[in-house]
Design an enzyme around this catalytic site. Sequence first.
Site, PDB file in Angstrom:
ATOM      1  N   THR A  42      10.323 -14.236   0.964  1.00  0.00           N
ATOM      2  CA  THR A  42       9.077 -14.115   0.215  1.00  0.00           C
ATOM      3  C   THR A  42       9.238 -13.210  -1.007  1.00  0.00           C
ATOM      4  O   THR A  42       8.443 -13.261  -1.924  1.00  0.00           O
ATOM      5  CB  THR A  42       7.966 -13.502   1.096  1.00  0.00           C
ATOM      6  OG1 THR A  42       8.464 -12.282   1.631  1.00  0.00           O
ATOM      7  CG2 THR A  42       7.586 -14.410   2.232  1.00  0.00           C
ATOM      8  N   SER A 101      13.263  -3.647  -3.647  1.00  0.00           N
ATOM      9  CA  SER A 101      12.094  -2.880  -3.224  1.00  0.00           C
ATOM     10  C   SER A 101      12.456  -1.536  -2.595  1.00  0.00           C
ATOM     11  O   SER A 101      13.096  -0.709  -3.224  1.00  0.00           O
ATOM     12  CB  SER A 101      11.251  -3.737  -2.288  1.00  0.00           C
ATOM     13  OG  SER A 101      10.019  -3.123  -2.038  1.00  0.00           O
ATOM     14  N   HIS A 102      12.083  -1.363  -1.347  1.00  0.00           N
ATOM     15  CA  HIS A 102      12.248  -0.069  -0.665  1.00  0.00           C
ATOM     16  C   HIS A 102      13.599   0.048   0.028  1.00  0.00           C
ATOM     17  O   HIS A 102      13.856   1.034   0.706  1.00  0.00           O
ATOM     18  CB  HIS A 102      11.126   0.074   0.358  1.00  0.00           C
ATOM     19  CG  HIS A 102      11.000  -1.153   1.213  1.00  0.00           C
ATOM     20  ND1 HIS A 102      10.456  -2.324   0.729  1.00  0.00           N
ATOM     21  CD2 HIS A 102      11.394  -1.407   2.459  1.00  0.00           C
ATOM     22  CE1 HIS A 102      10.514  -3.238   1.666  1.00  0.00           C
ATOM     23  NE2 HIS A 102      11.076  -2.722   2.727  1.00  0.00           N
ATOM     24  N   LYS A 118      14.125 -11.681  -8.078  1.00  0.00           N
ATOM     25  CA  LYS A 118      12.920 -12.442  -7.746  1.00  0.00           C
ATOM     26  C   LYS A 118      12.343 -13.019  -9.027  1.00  0.00           C
ATOM     27  O   LYS A 118      12.454 -12.417 -10.099  1.00  0.00           O
ATOM     28  CB  LYS A 118      11.993 -11.482  -7.019  1.00  0.00           C
ATOM     29  CG  LYS A 118      10.557 -11.549  -7.303  1.00  0.00           C
ATOM     30  CD  LYS A 118       9.839 -10.604  -6.355  1.00  0.00           C
ATOM     31  CE  LYS A 118       8.692  -9.965  -7.092  1.00  0.00           C
ATOM     32  NZ  LYS A 118       7.587  -9.601  -6.268  1.00  0.00           N
ATOM     33  N   ASP A 171       7.559   3.351  -3.943  1.00  0.00           N
ATOM     34  CA  ASP A 171       8.861   2.877  -3.467  1.00  0.00           C
ATOM     35  C   ASP A 171       9.799   2.519  -4.617  1.00  0.00           C
ATOM     36  O   ASP A 171       9.514   2.790  -5.790  1.00  0.00           O
ATOM     37  CB  ASP A 171       8.679   1.688  -2.522  1.00  0.00           C
ATOM     38  CG  ASP A 171       8.266   0.435  -3.267  1.00  0.00           C
ATOM     39  OD1 ASP A 171       7.587   0.560  -4.299  1.00  0.00           O
ATOM     40  OD2 ASP A 171       8.641  -0.678  -2.826  1.00  0.00           O
ATOM     41  N   ASP A 191      10.656  -0.093  -6.388  1.00  0.00           N
ATOM     42  CA  ASP A 191      10.199  -0.836  -7.566  1.00  0.00           C
ATOM     43  C   ASP A 191       8.747  -0.544  -7.924  1.00  0.00           C
ATOM     44  O   ASP A 191       8.168  -1.235  -8.771  1.00  0.00           O
ATOM     45  CB  ASP A 191      10.407  -2.340  -7.354  1.00  0.00           C
ATOM     46  CG  ASP A 191       9.621  -2.874  -6.172  1.00  0.00           C
ATOM     47  OD1 ASP A 191       9.425  -2.115  -5.203  1.00  0.00           O
ATOM     48  OD2 ASP A 191       9.195  -4.043  -6.206  1.00  0.00           O
ATOM     49  N   ASP A 219       5.813  -0.759  -6.276  1.00  0.00           N
ATOM     50  CA  ASP A 219       4.633  -1.528  -5.868  1.00  0.00           C
ATOM     51  C   ASP A 219       3.965  -0.988  -4.600  1.00  0.00           C
ATOM     52  O   ASP A 219       2.814  -1.303  -4.334  1.00  0.00           O
ATOM     53  CB  ASP A 219       4.931  -3.035  -5.751  1.00  0.00           C
ATOM     54  CG  ASP A 219       6.040  -3.353  -4.780  1.00  0.00           C
ATOM     55  OD1 ASP A 219       6.631  -2.418  -4.213  1.00  0.00           O
ATOM     56  OD2 ASP A 219       6.328  -4.558  -4.599  1.00  0.00           O
ATOM     57  N   ARG A 220       4.676  -0.172  -3.827  1.00  0.00           N
ATOM     58  CA  ARG A 220       4.048   0.364  -2.612  1.00  0.00           C
ATOM     59  C   ARG A 220       3.509   1.771  -2.849  1.00  0.00           C
ATOM     60  O   ARG A 220       3.917   2.447  -3.787  1.00  0.00           O
ATOM     61  CB  ARG A 220       5.066   0.420  -1.473  1.00  0.00           C
ATOM     62  CG  ARG A 220       5.521  -0.949  -1.035  1.00  0.00           C
ATOM     63  CD  ARG A 220       6.324  -0.865   0.248  1.00  0.00           C
ATOM     64  NE  ARG A 220       6.731  -2.206   0.657  1.00  0.00           N
ATOM     65  CZ  ARG A 220       7.154  -2.525   1.863  1.00  0.00           C
ATOM     66  NH1 ARG A 220       7.266  -1.589   2.784  1.00  0.00           N
ATOM     67  NH2 ARG A 220       7.492  -3.770   2.151  1.00  0.00           N
ATOM     68  N   THR A 254       0.964 -12.573   5.801  1.00  0.00           N
ATOM     69  CA  THR A 254       1.724 -11.467   5.226  1.00  0.00           C
ATOM     70  C   THR A 254       2.435 -11.904   3.943  1.00  0.00           C
ATOM     71  O   THR A 254       2.986 -13.003   3.892  1.00  0.00           O
ATOM     72  CB  THR A 254       2.763 -10.995   6.265  1.00  0.00           C
ATOM     73  OG1 THR A 254       2.042 -10.484   7.381  1.00  0.00           O
ATOM     74  CG2 THR A 254       3.669  -9.926   5.702  1.00  0.00           C
ATOM     75  N   GLU A 274      -2.143  -4.643   2.061  1.00  0.00           N
ATOM     76  CA  GLU A 274      -1.402  -4.915   3.283  1.00  0.00           C
ATOM     77  C   GLU A 274      -1.147  -3.610   4.018  1.00  0.00           C
ATOM     78  O   GLU A 274      -1.022  -2.551   3.390  1.00  0.00           O
ATOM     79  CB  GLU A 274      -0.051  -5.540   2.953  1.00  0.00           C
ATOM     80  CG  GLU A 274      -0.139  -6.889   2.294  1.00  0.00           C
ATOM     81  CD  GLU A 274       1.228  -7.567   2.292  1.00  0.00           C
ATOM     82  OE1 GLU A 274       1.509  -8.307   3.236  1.00  0.00           O
ATOM     83  OE2 GLU A 274       2.014  -7.323   1.361  1.00  0.00           O
ATOM     84  N   GLU A 275      -0.981  -3.720   5.312  1.00  0.00           N
ATOM     85  CA  GLU A 275      -0.711  -2.529   6.122  1.00  0.00           C
ATOM     86  C   GLU A 275       0.624  -1.885   5.773  1.00  0.00           C
ATOM     87  O   GLU A 275       0.872  -0.738   6.113  1.00  0.00           O
ATOM     88  CB  GLU A 275      -0.760  -2.876   7.620  1.00  0.00           C
ATOM     89  CG  GLU A 275       0.101  -4.061   8.075  1.00  0.00           C
ATOM     90  CD  GLU A 275       1.584  -3.846   7.987  1.00  0.00           C
ATOM     91  OE1 GLU A 275       2.037  -2.730   8.327  1.00  0.00           O
ATOM     92  OE2 GLU A 275       2.289  -4.787   7.584  1.00  0.00           O
ATOM     93  N   LYS A 325       1.309  -5.938  -5.919  1.00  0.00           N
ATOM     94  CA  LYS A 325       0.743  -4.678  -5.460  1.00  0.00           C
ATOM     95  C   LYS A 325       1.202  -3.587  -6.418  1.00  0.00           C
ATOM     96  O   LYS A 325       2.187  -3.770  -7.138  1.00  0.00           O
ATOM     97  CB  LYS A 325       1.144  -4.388  -4.020  1.00  0.00           C
ATOM     98  CG  LYS A 325       2.612  -4.432  -3.738  1.00  0.00           C
ATOM     99  CD  LYS A 325       2.857  -4.594  -2.233  1.00  0.00           C
ATOM    100  CE  LYS A 325       4.327  -4.761  -1.932  1.00  0.00           C
ATOM    101  NZ  LYS A 325       4.572  -5.676  -0.821  1.00  0.00           N
ATOM    102  N   ARG A 367       7.797  -7.178  14.723  1.00  0.00           N
ATOM    103  CA  ARG A 367       6.772  -6.194  14.374  1.00  0.00           C
ATOM    104  C   ARG A 367       5.577  -6.398  15.300  1.00  0.00           C
ATOM    105  O   ARG A 367       5.106  -7.524  15.487  1.00  0.00           O
ATOM    106  CB  ARG A 367       6.308  -6.381  12.929  1.00  0.00           C
ATOM    107  CG  ARG A 367       7.422  -6.271  11.889  1.00  0.00           C
ATOM    108  CD  ARG A 367       6.812  -5.937  10.526  1.00  0.00           C
ATOM    109  NE  ARG A 367       7.716  -6.198   9.424  1.00  0.00           N
ATOM    110  CZ  ARG A 367       8.749  -5.425   9.076  1.00  0.00           C
ATOM    111  NH1 ARG A 367       9.042  -4.364   9.789  1.00  0.00           N
ATOM    112  NH2 ARG A 367       9.509  -5.732   8.045  1.00  0.00           N
TER     113      ARG A 367
HETATM  114  C1  G1P Z   1       7.280  -6.831   4.675  1.00  0.00           C
HETATM  115  C2  G1P Z   1       5.856  -6.376   4.884  1.00  0.00           C
HETATM  116  C3  G1P Z   1       4.916  -7.240   4.075  1.00  0.00           C
HETATM  117  C4  G1P Z   1       5.329  -7.237   2.603  1.00  0.00           C
HETATM  118  C5  G1P Z   1       6.797  -7.632   2.478  1.00  0.00           C
HETATM  119  C6  G1P Z   1       7.288  -7.518   1.044  1.00  0.00           C
HETATM  120  O1  G1P Z   1       7.425  -8.164   5.119  1.00  0.00           O
HETATM  121  O2  G1P Z   1       5.509  -6.413   6.248  1.00  0.00           O
HETATM  122  O3  G1P Z   1       3.607  -6.780   4.231  1.00  0.00           O
HETATM  123  O4  G1P Z   1       4.555  -8.128   1.859  1.00  0.00           O
HETATM  124  O5  G1P Z   1       7.600  -6.783   3.305  1.00  0.00           O
HETATM  125  O6  G1P Z   1       7.155  -6.210   0.552  1.00  0.00           O
HETATM  126  P1  G1P Z   1       8.007  -8.555   6.566  1.00  0.00           P
HETATM  127  O7  G1P Z   1       9.354  -7.901   6.698  1.00  0.00           O
HETATM  128  O8  G1P Z   1       7.054  -8.002   7.577  1.00  0.00           O
HETATM  129  O9  G1P Z   1       8.057 -10.055   6.561  1.00  0.00           O
HETATM  130 ZN    ZN Z   2       8.473  -2.656  -3.395  1.00  0.00          ZN
END
Ligand code: G1P
Ligand code: ZN
Length: 542
Positions: free
Chosen positions: A17, A112-113, A125, A276, A278, A280-281, A343, A362-363, A375, A495
Amino acid sequence: MTRTVSISPFKDQKPGTSGLRKKVPVFQAPGYTEAFIQSIFDSLEGFEGKTLVIGGDGRFYNRDVIQTALRMAAANGFGRVLVGQGGILSTPAASHMIRKYKAFGGLILSASHNPGGPTEDFGIKYNISNGGPAPETITDAIYARTQVIDRYLIADFADVDLDALGTFEGGGMTIEVVDPVADYAALMETLFDFDAIRALVAGGFRIAFDAMHAVTGPYAREILVRRLGVDPAAVLNATPLEDFGGHHPDPNLVHAKQLYDLMMSPEAPDFGAASDGDGDRNLIIGRGVFVTPSDSLAMLAANAHLAPGYKDGLKGIARSMPTSGAADRVAAKLGVEMHETPTGWKFFGNLLDASRCTICGEESAGTGSDHVREKDGLWAVLLWLNILAVRKQSVMEIVEDHWAEYGRTYYSRHDFEAIDTDQANQLISALEGKLDSLAGHQVGSLTIEKADSFTYHDPVDGSVSRNQGIRIFFEGGSRLVFRLSGTGTSGATLRIYMERHEHDPARQGEETQAALAPVIEAAEALAGIRKWTGRDAPTVIT
Ligand code: G1P
Ligand code: ZN
């Protein structure tokens, strides 16, 4: 001059994603990065002469891939590329730049993170012209293309000096090296009351912002320090490093522990936040109080009208399915639409484009609004500061007021990382197999009201996404969710998301894990986590 280079296609790389994420050495294999970028370009139509935005989070290999992407964009016929100075663009800033300059799309280089460095993670991406992540139709096409690709196009020109602002020409294409912060900072000034925040800061309100040696350092320096008067020393780890100083740039209670400990100490400033890799978090911590991302979404939505950009109220709120129901209560009170999506940020794009929601979250520490299509970590920080400046209360007071009004939703996520993929799939199948028979069953002190596998019907384009996680609802408002991560890089990650709603103020002060104990026990009883994973305890609890 354009060269056509033959390569062999790669077979095992399904972009998730968030684009394609792999270890740096994988991207360094001859032709690999080129094959992926060419597969993106081959899956798009009509970009001849148009603008492409390119930037990344500054991690190791960022600059090399940018030079390659520039030569390939020229060879493939783009007319212009906007690239962030130093190769830097946070994900939300890239999203804004795509929208502002009506670009055809953008390449965002980030994992990302996840950690960075010569043996750590890298990612590519593609974002579309609305500024948001490519939808599944495009990512599927890219994947299909990677399976058969046998050549890529590349122009021959010298490396562009990414550190010098200015306009260059390469392979017949215009390359503009632009300030990565200016447009984004200007956008923030349109949304928030900078005068009020400046007054708050001038009045002695103290902040700690942890940029985690990642992309938000330059953004925080410009916005928080230069424009809002925050003490430069309050921006921690402000210099982006290729390896993030050896840490995970992941703003959670594990990787931002230093900030958490500071905020729980007697020396705590008034407001703590982190972002984080990049940008976005976000992580929000008040003095003595961690605000869960699910609560933060609800509290931001309830108070957004206090910021100029949202003074007319919200069109709606959206949250990912595993995010707690705290925001739903705010939507109900405001009388606006509430959307529950699978998600991943891309599901919010349609809702935002169709004006069906204004704020979403998102959580997993992602919150944002219709100002971009990603985000946005600093946006969440600034909205909190705007609210604090107007309400003239502490974070703790705002949190407690919110709970008193809407009730408290205890919330936690337990991750079981790097477990065996087959076992993980079997655990999920076993649960799916009994969903229909669960209603009415007693599990410990809880009674199951209903159980299902989440299916999303996109109200905008009518598309249907099935199997987006298992939901178990208990009488009294507790909920349990099981799903497998779509972003892990080794094995599977299970999860488990737990929540319990508590309306009684006398019972809102419990420790989270203790408050959720019956739901945690129900998870084990229903899914047999120990048996399937061979694990006694989660790898990460957030
Ligand atoms: C995880 C997070 C989800 C977020 C995604 C990209 O995905 O749970 O909320 O959108 O990273 O940052 P997951 O590893 O759960 O599929
Ligand atoms: Zn990120």
